[in-house]
Design an enzyme around this catalytic site. Structure first.
Site, PDB file in Angstrom:
ATOM      1  N   ILE A 150      36.294  39.529  58.386  1.00  0.00           N
ATOM      2  CA  ILE A 150      35.290  39.068  59.345  1.00  0.00           C
ATOM      3  C   ILE A 150      33.914  39.129  58.693  1.00  0.00           C
ATOM      4  O   ILE A 150      33.765  39.544  57.553  1.00  0.00           O
ATOM      5  CB  ILE A 150      35.313  39.906  60.642  1.00  0.00           C
ATOM      6  CG1 ILE A 150      34.914  41.362  60.348  1.00  0.00           C
ATOM      7  CG2 ILE A 150      36.681  39.848  61.296  1.00  0.00           C
ATOM      8  CD1 ILE A 150      34.716  42.209  61.596  1.00  0.00           C
ATOM      9  N   HIS A 151      32.915  38.690  59.455  1.00  0.00           N
ATOM     10  CA  HIS A 151      31.523  38.733  59.014  1.00  0.00           C
ATOM     11  C   HIS A 151      31.364  38.080  57.628  1.00  0.00           C
ATOM     12  O   HIS A 151      32.032  37.095  57.308  1.00  0.00           O
ATOM     13  CB  HIS A 151      31.003  40.172  59.010  1.00  0.00           C
ATOM     14  CG  HIS A 151      31.061  40.842  60.352  1.00  0.00           C
ATOM     15  ND1 HIS A 151      30.738  40.201  61.517  1.00  0.00           N
ATOM     16  CD2 HIS A 151      31.411  42.108  60.703  1.00  0.00           C
ATOM     17  CE1 HIS A 151      30.880  41.035  62.531  1.00  0.00           C
ATOM     18  NE2 HIS A 151      31.285  42.187  62.067  1.00  0.00           N
ATOM     19  N   GLU A 152      30.491  38.650  56.792  1.00  0.00           N
ATOM     20  CA  GLU A 152      30.203  38.037  55.501  1.00  0.00           C
ATOM     21  C   GLU A 152      31.393  38.083  54.542  1.00  0.00           C
ATOM     22  O   GLU A 152      31.403  37.365  53.529  1.00  0.00           O
ATOM     23  CB  GLU A 152      29.006  38.743  54.846  1.00  0.00           C
ATOM     24  CG  GLU A 152      27.722  38.679  55.662  1.00  0.00           C
ATOM     25  CD  GLU A 152      27.491  39.928  56.487  1.00  0.00           C
ATOM     26  OE1 GLU A 152      26.332  40.298  56.680  1.00  0.00           O
ATOM     27  OE2 GLU A 152      28.490  40.517  56.956  1.00  0.00           O
TER      28      GLU A 152
END
Length: 292
Positions: A150-152
């Site tokens: 998830i995220h970066e």
């Protein structure tokens, strides 16, 4: 008579991820005047989810999948949200590995949206929960068969890994539609007086709009202050995905996507009732009536 703002202070919690930092820090840097004192806290998204279950913060970022579990204590804000449109978290595995029916997977938290979708798609998989920053390495070390990034983390990962499935594709398959994928939003404690909640929501909305208007300047300030984990190029890519013109004001398509998610959860027995999200947001018409 207008509400007195003196001595009113509220806690606001967000994740340390680039999109949340970007959407909040126009306030922190003094670009937007807040009528109330805001004390901000940065925690990973699952810690924020758990904190909201405990009623810890006045305003908090949450995973959208959590919201039906806190809807009686928190109203959902119509700002500060992230949706995926053709993209989202990624289920990764070692290259060439075949996943059996009961494969083990590392997820970033029980209340995250990616965990919600994963359980619907892979009901027989064995789930372990890890900090999202540790998931890639756990897959590389063969501690688990797969993991959801998830995220970066979705921007770059080891060449020894490959994508088994995208949460966007799983979402599309589940809903049989092309609605955007609801990932995260903001919630506000219902005990806050309604007129103040309206002003707080407007403050957050303005902060995001200003951040988007002056994105190059704010992005450089975040990089110079070492407030984000990515380089300049990746920051722009990530903000384009998750902190964009669809992040400051909830639209009808996004509302429809949320209602579809909550319908899926209700039908699967995850939520006790089918939630229509429009009924759980701040009634902005109150302000016009009160001061007319």
């Amino acid at each position: 008579m207008q509400d007195s703002i003196a001595n009113h202070a509220y806690t606001i919690a967000h994740s340390p991820d680039a999109d949340d930092i970007f959407m909040y820090y126009a306030i922190k840097f003094g670009w937007i005047d807040s009528p109330y004192k805001l004390s901000n806290y940065a925690l990973d998204i699952e810690s924020l989810n758990v904190a909201c279950l405990q009623g810890m913060y006045d305003i908090s970022a949450i995973s959208f999948a959590l919201y039906p579990l806190i809807c009686n204590e928190y109203a959902l804000l119509s700002t500060g949200m992230s949706f995926g449109d053709g993209y989202g978290p990624k289920l990764i595995k070692r290259k060439g590995k075949t996943l059996g029916k009961r494969f083990t997977v590392a997820l970033s938290g029980a209340h995250t949206t990616n965990a919600f979708l994963f359980r619907l798609k892979y009901p027989d998989a064995k789930i372990v929960y890890k900090n999202f920053l540790e998931i890639e390495q756990n897959v590389l070390d063969n501690n688990v068969d797969a993991g959801v990034l998830i995220h970066e983390s979705i921007l770059h990962f080891s060449s020894a890994l490959e994508v088994e499935a995208s949460m966007w594709d799983i979402w599309q398959d589940l809903i049989k539609d092309t609605l955007p994928l609801p990932l995260g939003g903001m919630a506000i404690r219902r005990s806050i007086p309604l007129n103040r909640a309206i002003v707080l929501e407007e403050t957050l909305t303005k902060a995001i709009q200003i951040a988007l208007r002056f994105q190059p300047i704010l992005s450089q300030m975040l990089l110079d202050s070492q407030l984000v984990r990515v380089n300049a190029k990746d920051l722009q890519t990530y903000l384009h995905l998750y902190a964009n013109e669809h992040s400051h004001s909830m639209n009808c398509t996004q509302l429809a996507a949320l209602n579809k998610m909550y319908e899926l959860g209700y039908n699967a027995g995850i939520y006790p009732y089918k939630l229509h999200v429009e009924n759980y947001m701040i009634p902005k018409e109150y302000q016009k009536i009160r001061y007319s």
